[in-house]
Design a protein around this motif. Structure first.
Motif, short mmCIF file in Angstrom:
data_model
loop_
_atom_site.label_atom_id
_atom_site.label_comp_id
_atom_site.label_asym_id
_atom_site.label_seq_id
_atom_site.Cartn_x
_atom_site.Cartn_y
_atom_site.Cartn_z
N PHE A 107 5.29 -11.71 -14.20
CA PHE A 107 6.47 -11.84 -13.39
C PHE A 107 6.23 -12.61 -12.10
CE2 PHE A 107 7.31 -8.04 -15.93
CZ PHE A 107 8.54 -8.37 -16.47
N GLN A 108 4.97 -13.03 -11.87
CA GLN A 108 4.68 -13.81 -10.67
C GLN A 108 4.94 -15.28 -10.92
OE1 GLN A 108 0.62 -12.62 -9.50
NE2 GLN A 108 1.55 -12.16 -7.52
N ARG A 109 5.25 -15.99 -9.84
CA ARG A 109 5.44 -17.43 -9.91
C ARG A 109 4.07 -18.08 -9.74
NH1 ARG A 109 10.26 -19.98 -6.61
NH2 ARG A 109 11.32 -19.04 -8.35
N ASP A 110 3.78 -19.09 -10.55
CA ASP A 110 2.49 -19.79 -10.47
C ASP A 110 2.23 -20.29 -9.07
OD1 ASP A 110 1.95 -19.36 -13.14
OD2 ASP A 110 2.69 -21.30 -13.80
N GLY A 111 1.04 -20.01 -8.55
CA GLY A 111 0.64 -20.50 -7.25
C GLY A 111 1.25 -19.75 -6.07
N ARG A 112 2.00 -18.68 -6.34
CA ARG A 112 2.66 -17.91 -5.26
C ARG A 112 2.40 -16.42 -5.47
NH1 ARG A 112 7.20 -19.74 -2.43
NH2 ARG A 112 6.83 -17.78 -1.35
N ALA A 113 1.27 -15.93 -4.99
CA ALA A 113 0.94 -14.52 -5.12
C ALA A 113 1.92 -13.63 -4.36
CB ALA A 113 -0.49 -14.26 -4.64
N ASP A 114 2.65 -14.21 -3.42
CA ASP A 114 3.59 -13.43 -2.60
C ASP A 114 4.99 -13.37 -3.20
OD1 ASP A 114 4.06 -16.20 -2.13
OD2 ASP A 114 5.12 -15.70 -0.29
N TYR A 115 5.20 -13.97 -4.37
CA TYR A 115 6.53 -14.05 -4.95
C TYR A 115 6.50 -13.57 -6.39
CZ TYR A 115 11.03 -15.73 -6.51
OH TYR A 115 12.30 -15.78 -7.01
N TRP A 116 7.48 -12.75 -6.75
CA TRP A 116 7.64 -12.36 -8.14
C TRP A 116 9.10 -12.17 -8.46
CZ3 TRP A 116 5.88 -6.73 -9.56
CH2 TRP A 116 6.42 -5.82 -8.66
N GLU A 117 9.40 -12.03 -9.72
CA GLU A 117 10.79 -11.97 -10.20
C GLU A 117 11.32 -10.55 -10.31
OE1 GLU A 117 12.86 -14.51 -10.70
OE2 GLU A 117 11.30 -15.89 -10.05
N LEU A 118 10.73 -9.63 -9.54
CA LEU A 118 11.13 -8.24 -9.60
C LEU A 118 11.48 -7.72 -8.21
CD1 LEU A 118 8.25 -6.96 -11.92
CD2 LEU A 118 10.57 -7.60 -12.61
N VAL A 119 12.22 -6.61 -8.17
CA VAL A 119 12.51 -5.91 -6.92
C VAL A 119 12.24 -4.43 -7.15
CG1 VAL A 119 14.17 -7.55 -5.95
CG2 VAL A 119 14.97 -5.79 -7.52
N THR A 120 11.83 -3.74 -6.10
CA THR A 120 11.46 -2.32 -6.22
C THR A 120 12.21 -1.48 -5.19
OG1 THR A 120 9.26 -2.94 -6.99
CG2 THR A 120 9.52 -0.70 -6.17
N HIS A 121 12.68 -0.35 -5.64
CA HIS A 121 13.25 0.67 -4.75
C HIS A 121 12.16 1.73 -4.56
CE1 HIS A 121 16.09 3.45 -2.94
NE2 HIS A 121 15.67 4.39 -3.78
N PHE A 122 11.59 1.79 -3.34
CA PHE A 122 10.56 2.78 -3.03
C PHE A 122 11.22 4.05 -2.53
CE2 PHE A 122 7.88 -0.98 -2.89
CZ PHE A 122 6.68 -0.52 -3.41
N THR A 123 10.62 5.19 -2.87
CA THR A 123 11.18 6.48 -2.49
C THR A 123 10.11 7.57 -2.53
OG1 THR A 123 13.05 7.95 -2.89
CG2 THR A 123 11.93 7.07 -4.83
N ARG A 124 10.49 8.76 -2.13
CA ARG A 124 9.60 9.92 -2.17
C ARG A 124 9.78 10.66 -3.49
NH1 ARG A 124 7.81 8.75 2.33
NH2 ARG A 124 8.84 8.59 4.31
N LEU A 125 8.85 11.53 -3.79
CA LEU A 125 8.81 12.20 -5.09
C LEU A 125 10.11 12.89 -5.49
CD1 LEU A 125 7.29 13.01 -7.65
CD2 LEU A 125 6.35 14.96 -6.37
N PRO A 126 10.73 13.74 -4.65
CA PRO A 126 11.96 14.42 -5.11
C PRO A 126 13.07 13.45 -5.53
CG PRO A 126 11.12 15.46 -3.12
CD PRO A 126 10.32 14.20 -3.31
N GLU A 127 13.28 12.38 -4.73
CA GLU A 127 14.31 11.41 -5.09
C GLU A 127 13.90 10.64 -6.34
OE1 GLU A 127 16.81 7.52 -3.57
OE2 GLU A 127 15.27 8.31 -2.24
N PHE A 128 12.63 10.29 -6.46
CA PHE A 128 12.14 9.57 -7.63
C PHE A 128 12.44 10.37 -8.90
CE2 PHE A 128 8.71 8.84 -10.72
CZ PHE A 128 8.89 7.49 -10.97
N LEU A 129 12.10 11.65 -8.89
CA LEU A 129 12.35 12.48 -10.08
C LEU A 129 13.84 12.58 -10.36
CD1 LEU A 129 9.67 15.26 -9.52
CD2 LEU A 129 9.62 13.39 -11.20
N SER A 130 14.65 12.69 -9.32
CA SER A 130 16.10 12.72 -9.49
C SER A 130 16.61 11.42 -10.12
CB SER A 130 16.77 12.97 -8.14
OG SER A 130 18.17 12.89 -8.26
N ILE A 131 16.08 10.30 -9.66
CA ILE A 131 16.48 8.99 -10.18
C ILE A 131 16.16 8.87 -11.66
CG2 ILE A 131 15.92 6.52 -10.12
CD1 ILE A 131 15.60 6.88 -7.03
#
Length: 179
Positions: A1-25
């Motif tokens: 999912f990374q773009r060639d030559g760009r370690a800082d760029y990828w085609e994904l997005v992430t929602h970070f959270t804590r454990l209780p919300e993660f399990l609920s999700i």
């Protein structure tokens, strides 16, 4: 999912959270929106920073995450957050307000060096978060996750304790581990 030559760029997005919300999700298969941005519209916040650069997000928002393809987020009405100066926001308001579809994405951007008054001198700068948003509560049947993020550590550490088996099941469901 990374773009060639760009370690800082990828085609994904992430929602970070804590454990209780993660399990609920993962149990409900929906991410619940919260009021955010300049207009406090309900949206889900994500980052397009690759997970390997996610230490700041893990510390601030939680060590767990749900990851989606950018294209799926766009099709669900999401996209990058918009950072605008007080002057730009005011000019838009003077011209007749913002379209309702744009409001969940709008944030004020204030750098102390650019402050024109004591009122707007408070720093508001989250550009480093590379934020994306999805208005409303995206359900997994509309925006399907392509992976999950778990805390760093050995499998014995990550899957220990009373929630260990639940996390193991989730990791296997999303292909992070194989039996």
């Amino acid at each position: 999912f990374q773009r060639d030559g760009r370690a800082d760029y990828w085609e994904l997005v992430t929602h970070f959270t804590r454990l209780p919300e993660f399990l609920s999700i993962v149990d409900a298969e929906v991410v619940s929106a919260a009021p955010t941005g300049y207009f406090d519209f309900p949206a889900v916040c994500l980052t397009d920073a690759p997970v390997k650069y996610g230490d700041e997000f893990r510390t601030r928002y939680g060590a767990y995450g749900v990851t989606f393809r950018k294209g799926d987020v766009i099709r669900a009405g999401g996209g990058p957050a918009l950072y605008m100066s007080d002057a730009c926001i005011q000019a838009q308001m003077d011209g007749g307000d913002f379209c309702a579809t744009i409001k969940p994405f709008v944030n004020v951007l204030r750098l102390p060096s650019q402050a024109t008054s004591r009122f707007n001198s408070k720093k508001v700068d989250f550009l480093h978060e590379r934020e994306w948003r999805v208005p409303g509560d995206p359900k997994f049947d509309i925006v399907a996750p392509v992976g999950i993020v778990l805390p760093r550590g050995t499998d014995a550490e990550r899957f220990a304790g009373e929630t260990g088996q639940r996390l193991l099941d989730v990791a296997m469901r999303y292909g992070e581990l194989r039996s």
